[in-house]
Every structure is written in structure tokens, then in C-alpha cells.
Design a protein around this motif. Structure first.
Motif, PDB file in Angstrom:
ATOM      1  N   SER A 133     -88.564  24.744 -30.186  1.00  0.00           N
ATOM      2  CA  SER A 133     -87.726  25.350 -30.132  1.00  0.00           C
ATOM      3  C   SER A 133     -87.447  26.925 -29.289  1.00  0.00           C
ATOM      4  O   SER A 133     -87.429  27.057 -27.905  1.00  0.00           O
ATOM      5  CB  SER A 133     -86.313  24.943 -30.399  1.00  0.00           C
ATOM      6  N   SER A 134     -87.905  28.088 -30.280  1.00  0.00           N
ATOM      7  CA  SER A 134     -88.410  29.084 -29.701  1.00  0.00           C
ATOM      8  C   SER A 134     -89.245  29.481 -29.195  1.00  0.00           C
ATOM      9  O   SER A 134     -88.926  29.963 -27.733  1.00  0.00           O
ATOM     10  CB  SER A 134     -88.382  30.160 -30.905  1.00  0.00           C
ATOM     11  N   CYS A 135     -90.424  28.746 -28.833  1.00  0.00           N
ATOM     12  CA  CYS A 135     -91.394  29.065 -27.924  1.00  0.00           C
ATOM     13  C   CYS A 135     -90.807  28.278 -25.993  1.00  0.00           C
ATOM     14  O   CYS A 135     -90.758  28.668 -24.924  1.00  0.00           O
ATOM     15  CB  CYS A 135     -92.693  27.548 -29.218  1.00  0.00           C
ATOM     16  N   MET A 136     -90.366  27.415 -26.568  1.00  0.00           N
ATOM     17  CA  MET A 136     -90.181  26.512 -25.471  1.00  0.00           C
ATOM     18  C   MET A 136     -88.928  26.768 -24.760  1.00  0.00           C
ATOM     19  O   MET A 136     -88.985  26.785 -23.582  1.00  0.00           O
ATOM     20  CB  MET A 136     -89.400  24.585 -25.582  1.00  0.00           C
ATOM     21  N   ASN A 137     -88.194  27.225 -25.576  1.00  0.00           N
ATOM     22  CA  ASN A 137     -86.671  27.766 -24.455  1.00  0.00           C
ATOM     23  C   ASN A 137     -86.885  29.409 -24.316  1.00  0.00           C
ATOM     24  O   ASN A 137     -87.067  29.812 -22.986  1.00  0.00           O
ATOM     25  CB  ASN A 137     -85.735  28.942 -25.615  1.00  0.00           C
ATOM     26  N   GLY A 138     -88.426  29.564 -24.336  1.00  0.00           N
ATOM     27  CA  GLY A 138     -89.036  31.370 -24.072  1.00  0.00           C
ATOM     28  C   GLY A 138     -89.222  30.710 -22.140  1.00  0.00           C
ATOM     29  O   GLY A 138     -89.740  31.065 -21.898  1.00  0.00           O
ATOM     30  N   ILE A 139     -89.801  29.695 -22.667  1.00  0.00           N
ATOM     31  CA  ILE A 139     -90.806  28.807 -20.706  1.00  0.00           C
ATOM     32  C   ILE A 139     -89.939  28.651 -20.332  1.00  0.00           C
ATOM     33  O   ILE A 139     -89.286  29.190 -18.853  1.00  0.00           O
ATOM     34  CB  ILE A 139     -91.355  27.972 -21.702  1.00  0.00           C
ATOM     35  N   ALA A 140     -88.418  28.004 -20.797  1.00  0.00           N
ATOM     36  CA  ALA A 140     -87.514  27.703 -20.326  1.00  0.00           C
ATOM     37  C   ALA A 140     -86.359  28.843 -19.507  1.00  0.00           C
ATOM     38  O   ALA A 140     -86.467  28.421 -18.117  1.00  0.00           O
ATOM     39  CB  ALA A 140     -86.535  26.828 -20.845  1.00  0.00           C
ATOM     40  N   ASP A 141     -86.220  29.717 -19.696  1.00  0.00           N
ATOM     41  CA  ASP A 141     -85.667  30.988 -20.335  1.00  0.00           C
ATOM     42  C   ASP A 141     -86.657  31.271 -18.191  1.00  0.00           C
ATOM     43  O   ASP A 141     -86.521  32.190 -17.529  1.00  0.00           O
ATOM     44  CB  ASP A 141     -85.729  32.165 -20.447  1.00  0.00           C
ATOM     45  N   GLN A 142     -88.165  31.196 -18.349  1.00  0.00           N
ATOM     46  CA  GLN A 142     -88.659  32.193 -17.395  1.00  0.00           C
ATOM     47  C   GLN A 142     -88.829  31.518 -16.491  1.00  0.00           C
ATOM     48  O   GLN A 142     -89.137  31.596 -15.192  1.00  0.00           O
ATOM     49  CB  GLN A 142     -90.354  32.163 -18.405  1.00  0.00           C
ATOM     50  N   LEU A 143     -88.728  30.157 -16.704  1.00  0.00           N
ATOM     51  CA  LEU A 143     -88.050  29.231 -15.536  1.00  0.00           C
ATOM     52  C   LEU A 143     -86.668  28.690 -14.946  1.00  0.00           C
ATOM     53  O   LEU A 143     -86.373  28.132 -14.459  1.00  0.00           O
ATOM     54  CB  LEU A 143     -88.845  27.874 -15.717  1.00  0.00           C
ATOM     55  N   GLU A 144     -86.055  29.660 -15.764  1.00  0.00           N
ATOM     56  CA  GLU A 144     -84.757  29.107 -15.951  1.00  0.00           C
ATOM     57  C   GLU A 144     -83.877  28.331 -15.132  1.00  0.00           C
ATOM     58  O   GLU A 144     -82.903  27.526 -14.518  1.00  0.00           O
ATOM     59  CB  GLU A 144     -84.139  30.004 -14.564  1.00  0.00           C
ATOM     60  N   VAL A 145     -84.480  27.334 -16.522  1.00  0.00           N
ATOM     61  CA  VAL A 145     -83.596  25.913 -16.595  1.00  0.00           C
ATOM     62  C   VAL A 145     -83.449  25.887 -18.221  1.00  0.00           C
ATOM     63  O   VAL A 145     -84.139  26.564 -18.915  1.00  0.00           O
ATOM     64  CB  VAL A 145     -84.732  24.532 -16.413  1.00  0.00           C
ATOM     65  N   GLU A 146     -82.576  24.472 -18.576  1.00  0.00           N
ATOM     66  CA  GLU A 146     -82.223  24.093 -19.991  1.00  0.00           C
ATOM     67  C   GLU A 146     -82.971  23.490 -20.390  1.00  0.00           C
ATOM     68  O   GLU A 146     -83.322  22.610 -19.868  1.00  0.00           O
ATOM     69  CB  GLU A 146     -80.955  24.364 -19.770  1.00  0.00           C
TER      70      GLU A 146
END
Length: 158
Positions: A133-146
């Protein structure tokens, strides 16, 4: 380019872009986990692979035998998806842990329960959930998605 634009056949440029997104996110996840556990976290460089679902077990076994220590490993998977967009991002992260890793996790988390297969499973599932969840949330933040997540589950233990 976003991950949504990536087809199953990754070009070298798309693979490099995806690798960089994941490296940044893994760095953030490792730093967060290290701070939480008050210890150094040693994470390997993420591997990007497009695999056929039916071939996954064989590919994981082959990957595990490339480790110089030849130790047994446990693998945990956790699905992720863009809940607000049925056609959006979705995938599965797989974390691979060395055979005795759970003992170190228990020590870091001050778990006094004697080692058991159930404790090992619980520690590895929790570590995977936190890291994924930490890693994927980091990716999601970069892509501006949830992103939303499924519960982690054992792919293989030892």
C-alpha cells in the motif's frame, strides 16, 4: 504517458518509465517503513515482468532459484485497482520474503509469541500489506489517482 496507456507489450521507454515510477514509490515506502520500525530497511530493486497467469508459479520458482543463498521463500500477493474507474489501473503486487525473514519482523515488532507457521503467515501478510500500500500509493500520487486494495494472500509459503 501514464500507466493506463501501457499495453501488455512494453517498449523499452515504457518499461523505463514504469521502472522509475516504481523505484521512486519503493524508496518512499522503504523510508516510511524504516521510520515506523526504527530500523534500516533493505529492499531489492523491483522487477517488472509481464507474465501469463498460468506461468506465474513456474516463473516465481525460477526467480527464487536465482538467489545465491538458495533459501526457501514465501510469496504474498495483493491486488490493487482504481476503484473509481472500472477500466482504470489494476494489477497485483507480489512480495517475496526469505525463509527466516519473519523472525526479524517479529523482533522488530516486539512480538513475544513463539514462532509458528500461523505467526509467520500473519507477519508476512502484514508486512506485504504495509509495503504494497505504501509503494502503490506512491505511484498513485505520482499519477494523481486513488487506489483500493484487496486483502493480501499467500501465493506460496516456503
Amino acid at each position: 504517458m501514464t500507466i493506463k496507456d501501457i499495453s501488455l507489450d512494453l517498449t523499452e521507454d515504457r518499461r523505463d518509465t514504469l521502472q522509475e515510477l516504481i523505484n521512486v514509490a519503493m524508496g518512499q515506502a522503504g523510508a516510511s517503513l524504516a521510520s515506523h520500525m526504527e530500523t534500516f530497511i533493505d529492499l531489492s530493486v523491483p522487477v517488472i515482468s509481464m507474465v501469463n497467469r498460468n506461468q506465474l508459479a513456474a516463473d516465481m520458482s525460477e526467480e527464487a532459484t536465482l538467489e545465491p543463498s538458495q533459501e526457501l521463500v514465501s510469496a504474498i500477493r495483493q491486488g490493487f485497482y482504481e476503484g473509481s474507474n472500472p477500466k482504470g489501473i489494476r494489477g497485483e503486487a507480489i512480495a517475496v520474503f526469505g525463509d527466516r525473514c519473519y523472525l526479524r519482523l517479529a523482533e522488530l515488532l516486539h512480538v513475544d509469541t513463539p514462532p509458528s507457521p500461523q505467526l509467520e503467515r500473519e507477519l508476512l501478510l502484514e508486512a506485504t500489506n504495509t509495503l504494497t500500500s505504501s509503494c502503490m500509493n506512491g505511484i498513485a500520487d505520482q499519477l494523481e489517482v486513488e487506489l483500493d486494495y484487496s486483502a493480501p494472500s499467500m501465493l506460496g509459503q516456503q
